[in-house]
Design a protein around this motif. Structure first.
Motif, PDB file in Angstrom:
ATOM      1  N   THR A  72       0.834  -1.206   0.000  1.00  0.00           N
ATOM      2  CA  THR A  72       0.000   0.000   0.000  1.00  0.00           C
ATOM      3  C   THR A  72       0.868   1.255   0.000  1.00  0.00           C
ATOM      4  OG1 THR A  72      -1.712  -1.181   1.224  1.00  0.00           O
ATOM      5  CG2 THR A  72      -1.852   1.213   1.217  1.00  0.00           C
ATOM      6  N   LYS A 106      -4.429  -1.464  -6.976  1.00  0.00           N
ATOM      7  CA  LYS A 106      -5.279  -0.936  -5.911  1.00  0.00           C
ATOM      8  C   LYS A 106      -5.430  -1.974  -4.810  1.00  0.00           C
ATOM      9  CE  LYS A 106      -9.917   0.930  -5.193  1.00  0.00           C
ATOM     10  NZ  LYS A 106     -11.193   1.268  -5.795  1.00  0.00           N
ATOM     11  N   ILE A 107      -5.481  -1.492  -3.573  1.00  0.00           N
ATOM     12  CA  ILE A 107      -5.813  -2.342  -2.427  1.00  0.00           C
ATOM     13  C   ILE A 107      -6.959  -1.672  -1.682  1.00  0.00           C
ATOM     14  CG2 ILE A 107      -5.049  -3.255  -0.212  1.00  0.00           C
ATOM     15  CD1 ILE A 107      -2.281  -3.523  -1.307  1.00  0.00           C
ATOM     16  N   SER A 108      -8.012  -2.420  -1.438  1.00  0.00           N
ATOM     17  CA  SER A 108      -9.135  -1.920  -0.652  1.00  0.00           C
ATOM     18  C   SER A 108      -9.287  -2.817   0.570  1.00  0.00           C
ATOM     19  CB  SER A 108     -10.420  -1.928  -1.482  1.00  0.00           C
ATOM     20  OG  SER A 108     -11.506  -1.540  -0.689  1.00  0.00           O
ATOM     21  N   ALA A 109      -8.760  -2.339   1.704  1.00  0.00           N
ATOM     22  CA  ALA A 109      -8.841  -3.118   2.937  1.00  0.00           C
ATOM     23  C   ALA A 109     -10.278  -3.196   3.431  1.00  0.00           C
ATOM     24  CB  ALA A 109      -7.938  -2.499   3.997  1.00  0.00           C
ATOM     25  N   GLU A 110     -11.063  -2.134   3.180  1.00  0.00           N
ATOM     26  CA  GLU A 110     -12.454  -2.122   3.632  1.00  0.00           C
ATOM     27  C   GLU A 110     -13.276  -3.195   2.919  1.00  0.00           C
ATOM     28  OE1 GLU A 110     -11.319   0.918   1.968  1.00  0.00           O
ATOM     29  OE2 GLU A 110     -10.267   1.357   3.825  1.00  0.00           O
ATOM     30  N   LYS A 111     -13.086  -3.290   1.612  1.00  0.00           N
ATOM     31  CA  LYS A 111     -13.840  -4.270   0.824  1.00  0.00           C
ATOM     32  C   LYS A 111     -13.130  -5.620   0.766  1.00  0.00           C
ATOM     33  CE  LYS A 111     -16.169  -0.816  -1.931  1.00  0.00           C
ATOM     34  NZ  LYS A 111     -16.391  -0.270  -3.253  1.00  0.00           N
ATOM     35  N   LEU A 114      -7.697  -6.984  -3.559  1.00  0.00           N
ATOM     36  CA  LEU A 114      -6.475  -6.450  -4.140  1.00  0.00           C
ATOM     37  C   LEU A 114      -6.641  -6.557  -5.654  1.00  0.00           C
ATOM     38  CD1 LEU A 114      -3.015  -7.158  -2.819  1.00  0.00           C
ATOM     39  CD2 LEU A 114      -3.431  -7.829  -5.148  1.00  0.00           C
ATOM     40  N   VAL A 121      -8.771  -9.885  -9.607  1.00  0.00           N
ATOM     41  CA  VAL A 121      -9.146  -9.444  -8.263  1.00  0.00           C
ATOM     42  C   VAL A 121      -8.858 -10.585  -7.296  1.00  0.00           C
ATOM     43  CG1 VAL A 121     -11.040  -8.682  -6.798  1.00  0.00           C
ATOM     44  CG2 VAL A 121     -10.945  -7.936  -9.182  1.00  0.00           C
ATOM     45  N   ASP A 123      -9.075 -11.874  -3.332  1.00  0.00           N
ATOM     46  CA  ASP A 123      -9.688 -11.678  -2.016  1.00  0.00           C
ATOM     47  C   ASP A 123      -8.586 -11.764  -0.964  1.00  0.00           C
ATOM     48  OD1 ASP A 123     -11.103 -11.812   0.384  1.00  0.00           O
ATOM     49  OD2 ASP A 123     -12.718 -12.995  -0.500  1.00  0.00           O
TER      50      ASP A 123
END
Length: 134
Positions: A72, A106-111, A114, A121, A123
């Motif tokens: 990140t 992109k990394i989305s820790a909330e969703k 990665l 994508v 998980d």
């Protein structure tokens, strides 16, 4: 004298109504009949190997989290990574561990995902191992 000697050498009867059937069509009458259509596919699908997801222990989880934080922080420099993760099977229970390589976009820790440069994508909850390529 045999039972059919009187008709043995006679010509074959020919119909006045119908034309003789072509040899290819005659042979098709005796081709095998597949009474159980789809059976072979069902058997091979049942026999296809899948694995069970193994929850990583706390040490591995903390190591993965440290690497995700590092990725990140380096997201602008397009870090190249190799990720081994569990991918669920769409047709049956279980799945397989898959190794993907690419640049993290992109990394989305909330969703909990990665995103790699090729659109793959991953998980975050199913990651087994991350290697950051220098």
């Amino acid at each position: 004298m045999g039972k059919y000697d009187d008709i043995l050498h006679l010509d074959r009867p020919v119909s006045d109504k119908y034309f003789p059937m072509p040899m290819a069509d005659r042979a098709a009458q005796f081709s095998p009949f597949a009474a159980l259509t789809g059976y072979d596919e069902a058997v091979s699908e049942t026999g296809r190997y899948t694995e069970v997801f193994c929850e990583p222990d706390e040490d591995v989880k903390s190591q993965i989290n440290r690497k995700l934080v590092e990725i990140t922080n380096r997201i602008g420099s397009e870090p190249k990574v190799s990720i081994e993760y569990f991918c669920h099977d769409e047709k049956k229970a279980g799945g397989n561990y898959v190794l993907v390589c690419g640049i993290v976009k992109k990394i989305s820790a909330e969703k909990g995902f990665l995103l790699l440069d090729d659109g793959k994508v991953v998980d975050i909850n199913y990651i087994r191992e991350i290697t950051i390529d220098e």
